[in-house]
Every structure is written in C-alpha cells, then in structure tokens.
Design a protein around this motif. Sequence first.
Motif, PDB file in Angstrom:
ATOM      1  N   PHE A  53       5.077   4.344  22.120  1.00 21.93           N
ATOM      2  CA  PHE A  53       4.386   4.100  20.856  1.00 21.93           C
ATOM      3  C   PHE A  53       2.908   4.379  21.086  1.00 21.93           C
ATOM      4  O   PHE A  53       2.400   4.155  22.193  1.00 21.93           O
ATOM      5  CB  PHE A  53       4.600   2.639  20.416  1.00 21.93           C
ATOM      6  CG  PHE A  53       4.237   2.376  18.983  1.00 21.93           C
ATOM      7  CD1 PHE A  53       5.110   2.699  17.962  1.00 21.93           C
ATOM      8  CD2 PHE A  53       3.008   1.824  18.657  1.00 21.93           C
ATOM      9  CE1 PHE A  53       4.778   2.472  16.638  1.00 21.93           C
ATOM     10  CE2 PHE A  53       2.666   1.586  17.341  1.00 21.93           C
ATOM     11  CZ  PHE A  53       3.560   1.921  16.324  1.00 21.93           C
ATOM     12  N   PRO A  54       2.202   4.870  20.069  1.00 17.61           N
ATOM     13  CA  PRO A  54       0.772   5.165  20.253  1.00 17.61           C
ATOM     14  C   PRO A  54      -0.021   3.932  20.695  1.00 17.61           C
ATOM     15  O   PRO A  54       0.242   2.818  20.242  1.00 17.61           O
ATOM     16  CB  PRO A  54       0.323   5.615  18.852  1.00 17.61           C
ATOM     17  CG  PRO A  54       1.564   6.071  18.166  1.00 17.61           C
ATOM     18  CD  PRO A  54       2.675   5.224  18.724  1.00 17.61           C
ATOM     19  N   LYS A  55      -0.967   4.160  21.572  1.00 20.44           N
ATOM     20  CA  LYS A  55      -1.810   3.073  22.077  1.00 20.44           C
ATOM     21  C   LYS A  55      -2.821   2.656  21.004  1.00 20.44           C
ATOM     22  O   LYS A  55      -3.299   3.476  20.233  1.00 20.44           O
ATOM     23  CB  LYS A  55      -2.591   3.520  23.316  1.00 20.44           C
ATOM     24  CG  LYS A  55      -1.713   3.872  24.492  1.00 20.44           C
ATOM     25  CD  LYS A  55      -1.239   2.633  25.178  1.00 20.44           C
ATOM     26  CE  LYS A  55      -0.462   3.007  26.434  1.00 20.44           C
ATOM     27  NZ  LYS A  55       0.175   1.890  27.038  1.00 20.44           N
ATOM     28  N   CYS A  56      -3.145   1.372  21.010  1.00 18.81           N
ATOM     29  CA  CYS A  56      -4.161   0.874  20.097  1.00 18.81           C
ATOM     30  C   CYS A  56      -5.540   1.053  20.731  1.00 18.81           C
ATOM     31  O   CYS A  56      -5.664   1.268  21.939  1.00 18.81           O
ATOM     32  CB  CYS A  56      -3.913  -0.589  19.741  1.00 18.81           C
ATOM     33  SG  CYS A  56      -4.015  -1.723  21.130  1.00 18.81           S
ATOM     34  N   ARG A  57      -6.544   0.977  19.899  1.00 18.54           N
ATOM     35  CA  ARG A  57      -7.939   0.988  20.347  1.00 18.54           C
ATOM     36  C   ARG A  57      -8.503  -0.400  20.069  1.00 18.54           C
ATOM     37  O   ARG A  57      -8.143  -1.026  19.086  1.00 18.54           O
ATOM     38  CB  ARG A  57      -8.766   1.985  19.546  1.00 18.54           C
ATOM     39  CG  ARG A  57      -8.709   3.472  19.880  1.00 18.54           C
ATOM     40  CD  ARG A  57      -7.482   3.989  20.469  1.00 18.54           C
ATOM     41  NE  ARG A  57      -7.541   5.451  20.623  1.00 18.54           N
ATOM     42  CZ  ARG A  57      -6.610   6.257  20.224  1.00 18.54           C
ATOM     43  NH1 ARG A  57      -5.531   5.795  19.637  1.00 18.54           N
ATOM     44  NH2 ARG A  57      -6.700   7.549  20.431  1.00 18.54           N
TER      45      ARG A  57
END
Length: 86
Positions: A53-57
Amino acid sequence: MTTNSNTAEEGAAAPAIEPASAQPPRLLRLPEVMNRVGLRRSAIYQRMSEGRFPKCRTLGAKCSVWVEAEINAWIDGIVRSSNQAD
C-alpha cells in the motif's frame, strides 16, 4: 560572422508551460483514504508495512497524509489485477 541573439524566433524550443487546468498534488487524510479504499486503519497500516500500500507522509507529530495520485494508482492496480484474474 553573425550572432544568434533571436533563438526563440528561429525555432528554439520554448519552456514547457503547464495548462491552467493542471491541479497540484492533493493530500488525503486517513478517513478519506479509508473511505476510498474500503479498508480499516489497521489493514492500511499493515499493508503499508508489507509494501502493499502507498506510504503515508508525515506533516507533523499527529498528521499523516497520502498522495491522492498514489492512492488512485493503487486502486487502479487492484482493478487491473482483478480483471486479469477473470
């Protein structure tokens, strides 16, 4: 000997100008990400740790965001893989 001071008039490429309709990247908070992908918080963070899943910032101590384009691409990937399995 001639100098070439008018390069723009002689066919030199002008800098690319983005169209006025181009939107800046949009950042999504966790509730909106959960709503879009249909996963709960724990499932999102589990998949992030597994690289699925895409990483958060992080914008601050208690502020995590996701890039909307990355979430949309992840959703498209799920749809494509589902269509290929059929």
